[in-house]
Scaffold this motif. Sequence first.
Motif, mmCIF file in Angstrom:
data_model
loop_
_atom_site.group_PDB
_atom_site.id
_atom_site.type_symbol
_atom_site.label_atom_id
_atom_site.label_comp_id
_atom_site.label_asym_id
_atom_site.label_seq_id
_atom_site.Cartn_x
_atom_site.Cartn_y
_atom_site.Cartn_z
ATOM 1 N N ASP A 150 0.816 -1.214 0.000
ATOM 2 C CA ASP A 150 0.000 0.000 0.000
ATOM 3 C C ASP A 150 0.849 1.264 0.000
ATOM 4 O OD1 ASP A 150 -2.351 -1.528 0.108
ATOM 5 O OD2 ASP A 150 -2.222 -1.665 2.305
ATOM 6 N N GLY A 151 2.172 1.107 -0.085
ATOM 7 C CA GLY A 151 3.064 2.261 -0.074
ATOM 8 C C GLY A 151 3.370 2.772 1.326
ATOM 9 N N GLU A 152 2.901 2.059 2.342
ATOM 10 C CA GLU A 152 3.126 2.459 3.729
ATOM 11 C C GLU A 152 4.513 2.000 4.182
ATOM 12 O OE1 GLU A 152 1.114 1.586 8.112
ATOM 13 O OE2 GLU A 152 0.416 0.480 6.361
ATOM 14 N N ARG A 153 5.215 2.886 4.877
ATOM 15 C CA ARG A 153 6.531 2.545 5.420
ATOM 16 C C ARG A 153 6.346 1.801 6.735
ATOM 17 N NH1 ARG A 153 10.601 4.380 2.740
ATOM 18 N NH2 ARG A 153 10.401 6.127 1.326
ATOM 19 N N ILE A 154 6.877 0.593 6.808
ATOM 20 C CA ILE A 154 6.768 -0.265 7.980
ATOM 21 C C ILE A 154 8.133 -0.329 8.647
ATOM 22 C CG2 ILE A 154 6.238 -2.592 8.802
ATOM 23 C CD1 ILE A 154 3.834 -1.345 7.485
ATOM 24 N N LYS A 155 8.163 -0.136 9.963
ATOM 25 C CA LYS A 155 9.409 -0.241 10.718
ATOM 26 C C LYS A 155 9.359 -1.480 11.593
ATOM 27 C CE LYS A 155 10.187 4.644 10.621
ATOM 28 N NZ LYS A 155 9.879 5.881 11.268
ATOM 29 N N ALA A 156 10.477 -2.160 11.664
ATOM 30 C CA ALA A 156 10.570 -3.391 12.448
ATOM 31 C C ALA A 156 11.872 -3.380 13.238
ATOM 32 C CB ALA A 156 10.540 -4.604 11.522
ATOM 33 N N ILE A 157 11.835 -4.006 14.415
ATOM 34 C CA ILE A 157 13.036 -4.153 15.240
ATOM 35 C C ILE A 157 13.480 -5.605 15.151
ATOM 36 C CG2 ILE A 157 14.027 -3.976 17.551
ATOM 37 C CD1 ILE A 157 11.691 -2.093 18.247
ATOM 38 N N CYS A 158 14.755 -5.818 14.893
ATOM 39 C CA CYS A 158 15.303 -7.169 14.873
ATOM 40 C C CYS A 158 15.538 -7.623 16.306
ATOM 41 C CB CYS A 158 16.604 -7.201 14.084
ATOM 42 S SG CYS A 158 17.303 -8.858 13.992
ATOM 43 N N LYS A 159 14.989 -8.805 16.646
ATOM 44 C CA LYS A 159 15.125 -9.360 17.999
ATOM 45 C C LYS A 159 15.455 -10.844 17.914
ATOM 46 C CE LYS A 159 12.009 -6.236 20.390
ATOM 47 N NZ LYS A 159 10.947 -6.176 21.395
ATOM 48 N N PHE A 160 15.877 -11.383 19.045
ATOM 49 C CA PHE A 160 16.091 -12.816 19.178
ATOM 50 C C PHE A 160 15.278 -13.281 20.371
ATOM 51 C CE2 PHE A 160 18.078 -16.610 20.848
ATOM 52 C CZ PHE A 160 18.257 -17.358 19.702
ATOM 53 N N GLY A 161 14.555 -14.375 20.204
ATOM 54 C CA GLY A 161 13.776 -14.893 21.321
ATOM 55 C C GLY A 161 12.809 -15.960 20.873
ATOM 56 N N ASN A 162 11.799 -16.198 21.706
ATOM 57 C CA ASN A 162 10.794 -17.219 21.410
ATOM 58 C C ASN A 162 9.819 -16.721 20.358
ATOM 59 O OD1 ASN A 162 11.711 -19.148 23.225
ATOM 60 N ND2 ASN A 162 10.611 -18.189 24.899
ATOM 61 N N ARG A 163 9.496 -17.589 19.448
ATOM 62 C CA ARG A 163 8.526 -17.292 18.393
ATOM 63 C C ARG A 163 7.604 -18.496 18.284
ATOM 64 N NH1 ARG A 163 5.689 -15.603 14.670
ATOM 65 N NH2 ARG A 163 6.215 -15.365 12.480
ATOM 66 N N TYR A 203 -0.263 -28.391 9.762
ATOM 67 C CA TYR A 203 -1.203 -29.359 10.316
ATOM 68 C C TYR A 203 -2.004 -28.791 11.481
ATOM 69 C CZ TYR A 203 1.831 -32.271 7.531
ATOM 70 O OH TYR A 203 2.554 -32.792 6.491
ATOM 71 N N GLY A 204 -1.793 -27.508 11.775
ATOM 72 C CA GLY A 204 -2.565 -26.845 12.814
ATOM 73 C C GLY A 204 -1.971 -26.902 14.210
ATOM 74 N N THR A 205 -0.867 -27.591 14.369
ATOM 75 C CA THR A 205 -0.221 -27.620 15.679
ATOM 76 C C THR A 205 0.683 -26.397 15.825
ATOM 77 O OG1 THR A 205 1.592 -28.952 14.815
ATOM 78 C CG2 THR A 205 -0.238 -30.138 15.825
ATOM 79 N N THR A 206 0.987 -26.041 17.047
ATOM 80 C CA THR A 206 1.888 -24.910 17.261
ATOM 81 C C THR A 206 3.205 -25.406 17.822
ATOM 82 O OG1 THR A 206 0.983 -24.512 19.470
ATOM 83 C CG2 THR A 206 0.042 -23.248 17.661
ATOM 84 N N ILE A 207 4.261 -24.715 17.443
ATOM 85 C CA ILE A 207 5.587 -25.019 17.966
ATOM 86 C C ILE A 207 6.221 -23.719 18.414
ATOM 87 C CG2 ILE A 207 5.963 -27.102 16.590
ATOM 88 C CD1 ILE A 207 7.627 -25.381 14.657
ATOM 89 N N ASP A 208 7.054 -23.805 19.430
ATOM 90 C CA ASP A 208 7.819 -22.665 19.898
ATOM 91 C C ASP A 208 9.269 -22.864 19.476
ATOM 92 O OD1 ASP A 208 5.694 -21.391 21.157
ATOM 93 O OD2 ASP A 208 5.987 -22.498 23.013
ATOM 94 N N ILE A 209 9.836 -21.849 18.864
ATOM 95 C CA ILE A 209 11.236 -21.924 18.474
ATOM 96 C C ILE A 209 11.953 -20.676 18.959
ATOM 97 C CG2 ILE A 209 10.804 -23.358 16.442
ATOM 98 C CD1 ILE A 209 11.153 -20.838 14.729
ATOM 99 N N ASP A 238 3.104 -5.064 17.965
ATOM 100 C CA ASP A 238 3.065 -6.188 18.903
ATOM 101 C C ASP A 238 3.140 -7.541 18.196
ATOM 102 O OD1 ASP A 238 0.578 -6.136 17.744
ATOM 103 O OD2 ASP A 238 -0.546 -6.175 19.614
ATOM 104 N N ARG A 239 3.407 -7.529 16.889
ATOM 105 C CA ARG A 239 3.518 -8.782 16.113
ATOM 106 C C ARG A 239 4.965 -9.201 15.938
ATOM 107 N NH1 ARG A 239 1.181 -8.251 10.367
ATOM 108 N NH2 ARG A 239 3.323 -7.655 10.372
ATOM 109 N N LYS A 240 5.186 -10.512 15.959
ATOM 110 C CA LYS A 240 6.484 -11.080 15.645
ATOM 111 C C LYS A 240 6.366 -11.721 14.270
ATOM 112 C CE LYS A 240 7.589 -12.257 20.421
ATOM 113 N NZ LYS A 240 7.913 -13.357 21.343
ATOM 114 N N THR A 241 7.312 -11.451 13.399
ATOM 115 C CA THR A 241 7.257 -12.009 12.056
ATOM 116 C C THR A 241 8.657 -12.363 11.577
ATOM 117 O OG1 THR A 241 6.411 -11.646 9.810
ATOM 118 C CG2 THR A 241 7.376 -9.754 10.914
#
Length: 158
Positions: free
Chosen positions: A71-84, A90-96, A105-108
């Motif tokens: 959409d032409g919007e400037r998005i800023k993100a912070i690089c982090k290390f941690g649980n994701r 298959y619908g299961t969740t895993i933590d890495i 507030d989103r991790k991507t």
Amino acid sequence: MREIKFRGRRRDGVWIYGDLTGINHNTNEGSWCYINGRGVSKKTVGEYTGLHDKHGTEIYEGDILELVNEDGERIKAICKFGNRRLRTEYGTTIDIQCFYFQIGDRKTNPVVFNYKGMHDLDIMEVRGNIYENPELLLDCDCTEKDCESCKQYFADSI
């Protein structure tokens, strides 16, 4: 295999890059670590991700990156290390534990095939870091230390 190295900021503002050679040395002036035998502020230490932005700049924990979305919007993100937490096909969740990008507030993680048909890293750019450029995270375009909106960020910067 990616190169393992760190960066940290000395008291005089100079960044040191290399091997983490000592940790948790507490003094009256704060907590210090050592990179290549040189003292750096513990809170500025970040690991190299093994990734590069669109200009070939190395990406470290604490970097602020920017990309333009469809959409032409400037998005800023912070690089982090941690649980994701990830959901599998298959619908299961895993933590890495991994490097990720925090957007609000989103991790991507970088998208391999984005709206431009490119990898996100091909359109992301390191704009600064949370230690030297906390104002980049604000909606405010100001860079003045007396700006009411910016005071909390400048107070936390080194």
